[in-house]
Scaffold this motif. Structure first.
Motif, mmCIF file in Angstrom:
data_model
loop_
_atom_site.group_PDB
_atom_site.id
_atom_site.type_symbol
_atom_site.label_atom_id
_atom_site.label_comp_id
_atom_site.label_asym_id
_atom_site.label_seq_id
_atom_site.Cartn_x
_atom_site.Cartn_y
_atom_site.Cartn_z
ATOM 1 N N HIS A 179 0.845 -1.199 0.000
ATOM 2 C CA HIS A 179 0.000 0.000 0.000
ATOM 3 C C HIS A 179 0.881 1.249 0.000
ATOM 4 O O HIS A 179 1.690 1.443 0.897
ATOM 5 C CB HIS A 179 -0.913 -0.020 1.243
ATOM 6 N N VAL A 180 0.696 2.065 -1.012
ATOM 7 C CA VAL A 180 1.428 3.329 -1.119
ATOM 8 C C VAL A 180 0.431 4.479 -1.033
ATOM 9 O O VAL A 180 -0.612 4.458 -1.689
ATOM 10 C CB VAL A 180 2.202 3.428 -2.459
ATOM 11 N N VAL B 259 1.965 -2.959 -6.953
ATOM 12 C CA VAL B 259 1.388 -2.352 -5.743
ATOM 13 C C VAL B 259 -0.103 -2.691 -5.721
ATOM 14 O O VAL B 259 -0.770 -2.608 -6.749
ATOM 15 C CB VAL B 259 1.604 -0.816 -5.779
ATOM 16 N N ALA C 285 2.620 2.098 -10.469
ATOM 17 C CA ALA C 285 2.203 1.235 -9.357
ATOM 18 C C ALA C 285 1.768 -0.130 -9.889
ATOM 19 O O ALA C 285 2.089 -1.169 -9.300
ATOM 20 C CB ALA C 285 1.074 1.906 -8.570
ATOM 21 N N VAL D 105 10.242 3.951 -3.828
ATOM 22 C CA VAL D 105 10.186 2.535 -3.432
ATOM 23 C C VAL D 105 11.598 2.015 -3.133
ATOM 24 O O VAL D 105 11.815 1.254 -2.193
ATOM 25 C CB VAL D 105 9.476 1.684 -4.510
#
Ligand code: IPE
Ligand code: IPE
Ligand code: MG
Length: 241
Positions: free
Chosen positions: A13-14, A55, A50, A223
């Protein structure tokens, strides 16, 4: 996988505080609203990045409960802009397998027509599972906690039954994992009421890049920085409880 990134340790989770739109525009002699418009390309490139990384959850701060303090024209623009963005791009997100969701206060100040687009995008993408893109819109971390407490009280929960698990269950998106990594652009070193409960142990990465200039390589850089961090969650590395 982009070079230098370990595919086994990609953050699930970003979170992104998409900041710096106004300054980006001012530097070009443009009205602030042009900066918001230019932020759309940044958002969709970040989404692509992502997806490339795998992600699972991407949460972006699009409008805070405090952003109502801005000039009425800018607020009006932001409402219309988000409405139109959802209308124009929800099919594309659906095609990519991206589930769109919202966290924030729905029953307070948000125009009816924006809510309608929010609901349509959520309905269309309900079963998409490649990634969940959550818009924090009319969102404030404190408002989220106030809303949680208020519903806990309304449900008549006994004082002794209140614990962290229970509070987490009353947040806007109880199934959303806590962010592993939160990125804030534009060289501001603060949280500004984003995900207060959820980011207790998130890794924070700050970058000078203004949001409209943000591209997937900036996500990859964040990241990489995340992967150099050692998360201890209050414990001692390598020692199990
Ligand atoms: C972030 O950019 C977008 C929103 C808050 C909606 P800003 O509009 O805050 O841009 P700056 O911080 O004034 O440059
Ligand atoms: C945070 O940015 C909110 C969003 C990005 C939507 P702000 O620009 O509103 O935050 P402050 O005012 O600089 O703290
Ligand atoms: Mg700002």
């Amino acid at each position: 996988m982009p070079p230098g990134i370990d595919g086994r340790r990609v953050p699930a989770h970003v979170g992104c505080v998409m900041d710096g739109n106004g300054r980006w525009a001012s530097r070009r002699g443009l009205p602030r609203t042009e900066g918001h418009a230019a932020g759309e390309a940044a958002l969709f490139d970040a989404v692509e990045g992502a997806l490339e990384l795998g992600v699972e959850w991407l949460t972006v701060y699009a409008f805070s409960t405090e952003n109502w303090r801005r000039p009425v024209d800018e607020v009006r623009f932001l409402m219309k802009f988000n409405e139109s963005l959802l209308m124009r791009r929800r099919d594309e997100l659906h095609d990519k397998g991206v589930r769109v969701r919202f966290i924030g206060r729905r029953n307070w100040r948000v125009p009816r027509r924006v809510l309608r687009q929010i609901e349509e995008a959520e309905d269309l993408t309900r079963n998409d599972r490649r990634m969940t893109l959550t818009f924090a819109f009319n969102y404030g971390g404190r408002a989220e906690l106030v809303d949680a407490v208020s519903r806990i009280v309304a449900d008549g929960v006994a004082a002794g039954a209140v614990d962290e698990k229970l509070i987490a269950k009353y947040l806007y998106a109880p199934d959303m994992p806590e962010p592993d990594l939160v990125i804030r652009t534009s060289g501001e070193y603060r949280i500004s009421n984003f995900l207060l409960w959820e980011l207790a142990y998130s890794e924070l990465v700050f970058t000078e890049t203004l949001w409209p200039d943000f591209r997937r390589h900036d996500l990859f850089a964040a990241v990489r920085e995340f992967q150099e961090r050692r998360r201890r969650f209050g414990g001692v590395e390598g020692v199990e409880e």
